[in-house]
Scaffold this motif. Structure first.
Motif, PDB file in Angstrom:
ATOM      1  N   THR A 247     -23.826 -33.891   8.161  1.00 40.11           N
ATOM      2  CA  THR A 247     -23.963 -32.437   8.149  1.00 40.11           C
ATOM      3  C   THR A 247     -25.427 -32.050   7.995  1.00 40.11           C
ATOM      4  OG1 THR A 247     -21.770 -32.248   7.125  1.00 40.11           O
ATOM      5  CG2 THR A 247     -23.172 -30.302   7.072  1.00 40.11           C
ATOM      6  N   SER A 248     -26.136 -32.723   7.091  1.00 41.42           N
ATOM      7  CA  SER A 248     -27.571 -32.473   6.941  1.00 41.42           C
ATOM      8  C   SER A 248     -28.318 -32.823   8.220  1.00 41.42           C
ATOM      9  CB  SER A 248     -28.120 -33.278   5.764  1.00 41.42           C
ATOM     10  OG  SER A 248     -27.557 -32.855   4.544  1.00 41.42           O
TER      11      SER A 248
ATOM     12  N   MET B   5     -29.164 -33.651   1.067  1.00 40.38           N
ATOM     13  CA  MET B   5     -29.341 -32.232   1.360  1.00 40.38           C
ATOM     14  C   MET B   5     -30.664 -32.042   2.079  1.00 40.38           C
ATOM     15  SD  MET B   5     -30.075 -30.556  -2.408  1.00 40.38           S
ATOM     16  CE  MET B   5     -28.770 -31.372  -3.319  1.00 40.38           C
TER      17      MET B   5
ATOM     18  N   ASP C   7     -27.826 -27.024   1.108  1.00 41.68           N
ATOM     19  CA  ASP C   7     -26.975 -28.004   0.444  1.00 41.68           C
ATOM     20  C   ASP C   7     -25.597 -27.981   1.093  1.00 41.68           C
ATOM     21  OD1 ASP C   7     -25.489 -29.607  -1.221  1.00 41.68           O
ATOM     22  OD2 ASP C   7     -26.298 -28.773  -3.075  1.00 41.68           O
ATOM     23  N   PRO C   8     -25.226 -29.034   1.826  1.00 40.25           N
ATOM     24  CA  PRO C   8     -23.946 -29.012   2.528  1.00 40.25           C
ATOM     25  C   PRO C   8     -22.735 -29.037   1.602  1.00 40.25           C
ATOM     26  CG  PRO C   8     -24.953 -31.181   2.719  1.00 40.25           C
ATOM     27  CD  PRO C   8     -25.975 -30.280   2.090  1.00 40.25           C
ATOM     28  N   ALA C   9     -22.933 -29.373   0.309  1.00 40.13           N
ATOM     29  CA  ALA C   9     -21.825 -29.360  -0.648  1.00 40.13           C
ATOM     30  C   ALA C   9     -21.603 -27.942  -1.145  1.00 40.13           C
ATOM     31  CB  ALA C   9     -22.115 -30.295  -1.806  1.00 40.13           C
TER      32      ALA C   9
ATOM     33  N   THR D  25     -23.082 -36.020  -8.737  1.00 40.73           N
ATOM     34  CA  THR D  25     -22.872 -36.915  -7.611  1.00 40.73           C
ATOM     35  C   THR D  25     -23.562 -38.244  -7.823  1.00 40.73           C
ATOM     36  OG1 THR D  25     -23.359 -37.253  -5.247  1.00 40.73           O
ATOM     37  CG2 THR D  25     -24.826 -35.793  -6.443  1.00 40.73           C
TER      38      THR D  25
ATOM     39  N   SER E 275     -21.812 -26.268   6.222  1.00 39.35           N
ATOM     40  CA  SER E 275     -21.115 -26.813   5.067  1.00 39.35           C
ATOM     41  C   SER E 275     -20.272 -28.005   5.472  1.00 39.35           C
ATOM     42  CB  SER E 275     -20.210 -25.739   4.445  1.00 39.35           C
ATOM     43  OG  SER E 275     -19.276 -26.312   3.558  1.00 39.35           O
ATOM     44  N   GLN E 276     -20.329 -29.076   4.688  1.00 37.32           N
ATOM     45  CA  GLN E 276     -19.427 -30.200   4.915  1.00 37.32           C
ATOM     46  C   GLN E 276     -18.018 -29.856   4.438  1.00 37.32           C
ATOM     47  OE1 GLN E 276     -21.824 -32.386   1.905  1.00 37.32           O
ATOM     48  NE2 GLN E 276     -19.902 -33.383   1.338  1.00 37.32           N
TER      49      GLN E 276
ATOM     50  N   CYS F  26     -21.909 -35.366   3.852  1.00 38.94           N
ATOM     51  CA  CYS F  26     -23.178 -34.712   3.536  1.00 38.94           C
ATOM     52  C   CYS F  26     -24.305 -35.189   4.444  1.00 38.94           C
ATOM     53  CB  CYS F  26     -23.548 -34.934   2.078  1.00 38.94           C
ATOM     54  SG  CYS F  26     -23.690 -36.658   1.565  1.00 38.94           S
TER      55      CYS F  26
ATOM     56  N   HIS G 118     -25.973 -38.099  -2.712  1.00 33.76           N
ATOM     57  CA  HIS G 118     -25.786 -36.893  -1.904  1.00 33.76           C
ATOM     58  C   HIS G 118     -27.045 -36.599  -1.101  1.00 33.76           C
ATOM     59  CE1 HIS G 118     -24.295 -33.048  -0.638  1.00 33.76           C
ATOM     60  NE2 HIS G 118     -25.194 -32.367  -1.319  1.00 33.76           N
TER      61      HIS G 118
END
Length: 455
Positions: free
Chosen positions: A269-270, A376, A391-393, A371, A247-248, A266, A374
């Motif tokens: 992190t992805s 993912m 999904d990092p969000a 968004t 997760s971000q 995002c 973004h």
């Protein structure tokens, strides 16, 4: 970026830099980086996307070098042989001027199979401390005139020698470079980029034997028709890959000098999820700069080393791909895909993908946020053909795995036009994705990559 869309802090082609989770307020993300153009006539046409790269010893020898040589081996690359000269570079982000030895290499002219409105370059390189590289693009328009040489990135894997950076303000009145993307200014005129060359400059500290090594250099050219909706694909795969979940959002407030901290991370992190899927790991020494109280310090590391000091964000597409390729045994490209069928082809061969999309909260059931850009990670498909995404969000690592309706996901990812929260026409990425895969793919992986235009 809050759950509702927010104004951009700069106007550029569709980059994905931030997202938000339900009930969380975060800073504004960059808006989509495409300039709207005249709608397509509606004729059915093949989706025109072409990635072309240089990776083999034969391909490196096909270009024109000044001071470079080909380093043979299991992964041939381009290095500095005898420098072609010296030049001064004043880093715009530190004000420091230093002298560097350099060598250059230029690809042969590559004529695009379908003349392009947009081009994104990407590269895989190793830059030891005391070295860095610059990538430029120069091309020929369909009207017979030429572009200038545009800087597509000044890059180093570290940040001790230069600050990696895109270059703003590059235009000739016919085309413009928006952060990492060459774009025809007014595609409705019919003007296109018919051919291009890439020029690579390798830099090192004078008097040393240091050298960058570049293993892959390429570019994706495309002429994607403007559209608010895209044709639906037919489900063809039920499979899920075991990709780590990060997760971000748990990084909020950490290292705000890198795009305001984790709520905007995002993209890195992805990237880190896919890097670790392929076995990429960092040592304790490499992570020693991160506050030991922070969970998932490798995500902080990815943010730091994908950060574009000009763009002021971690969402530069080629910088993320280049970061992934610094891990042993990995290579990467930035490209576009044409449908979820392409993603199914990759997932079936064990290759996940990082996708870039923009949407309202009402357009993606279960996301809980809207968004303007973004990233993912698509890791699989359900038996019904719906998209399984990391999904990092998401509020925690455990909550990262999501299932999104196939039709909704396909449309928000592949479209080039949309309406934002205020009802104005905005842009979409047209199927942009990052692909990270082994330096030596298996036959099945190589076949799947070839099927989506990557070799």
């Amino acid at each position: 970026m809050s759950r509702a869309e927010q104004p951009s802090r700069r106007t550029v082609l569709a980059v994905a830099v931030a997202a938000a989770v339900t009930g969380t307020a975060t800073p504004a993300a960059a808006t989509a980086r495409r300039t709207p153009r005249a709608a397509d006539s509606g004729r059915a046409r093949v989706r025109p996307i072409e990635y072309h790269g240089w990776t083999t010893a034969r391909e490196w020898r096909s270009g024109t070098g000044q001071g470079t040589r080909v380093a043979a081996g299991h992964r041939p690359g381009l290095v500095i042989g005898a420098p072609a000269g010296r030049s001064d570079y004043t880093d715009p982000h530190t004000g420091t001027t230093a002298t560097w030895e350099f060598a250059t290499w230029t690809t042969p002219a590559h004529r695009l199979a379908v003349p392009a409105t947009e081009v994104v370059a990407s590269w895989n390189a190793d830059t030891p401390e005391g070295t860095w590289i610059q990538v430029e693009l120069g091309g020929a328009y369909s009207d017979g005139t030429d572009t200038p040489w545009y800087v597509m990135g000044r890059w180093a894997s570290g940040d001790q020698d230069i600050k990696r950076t895109s270059v703003d303000g590059q235009t000739d009145g016919k085309s413009t470079v928006w952060t990492d993307t060459f774009s025809i200014d007014d595609a409705s005129t019919g003007l296109r980029l018919a051919a291009y060359r890439l020029r690579l400059t390798l830099y090192r500290r004078p008097g040393t034997r240091l050298t960058p090594t570049v293993w892959r250099l390429g570019a994706m050219g495309s002429d994607v028709p403007d559209r608010f909706t895209v044709p639906a694909s037919t489900p063809g795969l039920a499979q899920e890959l075991a990709v780590p979940r990060y997760s971000q959002e748990i990084h909020k407030g950490q290292y705000p000098q890198f795009d305001n901290g984790g709520e905007a991370w995002c993209s890195p992190t992805s990237s880190q999820m896919i890097i670790e899927y392929w076995g990429g790991r960092l040592t304790a020494e490499q992570l020693s700069w991160v506050d030991p109280s922070y969970a998932d310090p490798q995500v902080d590391n990815a943010a730091r080393f994908t950060y574009d000091y000009q763009y002021e964000g971690c969402g530069n597409w080629p910088f993320n791909a280049a970061y992934a390729a610094t891990y042993p045994g990995l290579q990467s490209v930035v490209t576009r895909l044409g449908s979820l069928t392409d993603l199914e082809t990759l997932v079936a061969a064990g290759i996940p993908a990082i996708t870039s999309q923009s949407f309202l909260s009402s357009e993606l059931t279960g996301a809980g946020y809207g968004t303007s850009g973004h990233l993912m990670t698509v890791i699989g498909f359900t038996a019904d053909g719906d998209v399984i995404a990391n999904d990092p969000a998401s509020p925690s690592d455990a909550a990262v795995r999501r299932v999104y309706l196939r039709r909704e996901f396909e449309n928000i990812w592949l479209r080039t036009k949309r309406h934002n929260a205020s009802g104005a026409v905005a842009s979409g990425t047209g199927g942009v994705c990052y692909l990270y895969f082994p330096a030596h793919p298996s036959p099945r992986q190589r076949k799947a990559l070839a099927a989506v235009g990557v070799r």
